[in-house]
Design a protein around this motif. Sequence first.
Motif: not given
Length: 273
Positions: A238, A206, A196, A202
């Motif tokens: 995610g 996504k 990820g 961040t």
Amino acid sequence: MTVTAIIAGQGALPPYLAAALQAQGMPYVTAELDGFAADLPGESPIRFRLERLAPFLDQLADQGVSRVVFGGAIRRPRLEPELIDPRTATLLPRLMTGMAGGDDAALRAVISIFEEWSFQVIGADAVAPELVPGPGVLAGDPSEADRRDAARAAEIVAGLGTFDIGQGAVVAQGLCLAVETLPGTDAMLDFVARHGDLRPDTKGAKGVLYKAPKPGQDRRIDLPMLGPATLEAVSAAGLAGIAWEAGGALLLDRAAMIEAAGRAGIFLWAREP
């Protein structure tokens, strides 16, 4: 009455096709490649080997089969030369050439051989049209960033397909996090789940899983398939959602997928090419 043979691989599609034919009152038989047992409760599939493909095709014809539908996953089997019968030996060079060229080339060779036995090869959507949703968003609401990522992923998948490599890619924030190769979609999504940190922001988009057939692919076999297990893997990775080429993917158990996507906050989008 038309008799259909389901050439069954592993996964949820073969039993879905069997149930659809049964509901339509259509007679059918099932067959599975030796070593790749299908999950067909209550069925007694014919088991066959590529080394004896010609006798298997004769067996289908003897049972009155006139059309064939392929469904489910298999891996390329290892051939045992001592089991090859003389008539199948004349077919194997085409199969081996196709296998060396990639999945689509291999499947084209398989289709041509079945058609030589006068079988009509049909797609899963001919048995169960509801498996292929029309264009539109089925769940959630892809953002503009998600739509850009899906467009980028579509370009990448088209490029992969040109080389007969895969049917999927994951893109986040314009960057390709992973592409589908021989290990399949689950392996691709597992990689994304474990990495990820590849996303530069961040707090940004996504990412999107995108699936589409290969350019020029014969769509009667090996359309991308999406089901509840795909949704779980996308959630674990995610990602924001799943997009696919409208008319170019099979959505298994649509109602359950839409409900689960709503709970997980994941969008489902049949994107027009």
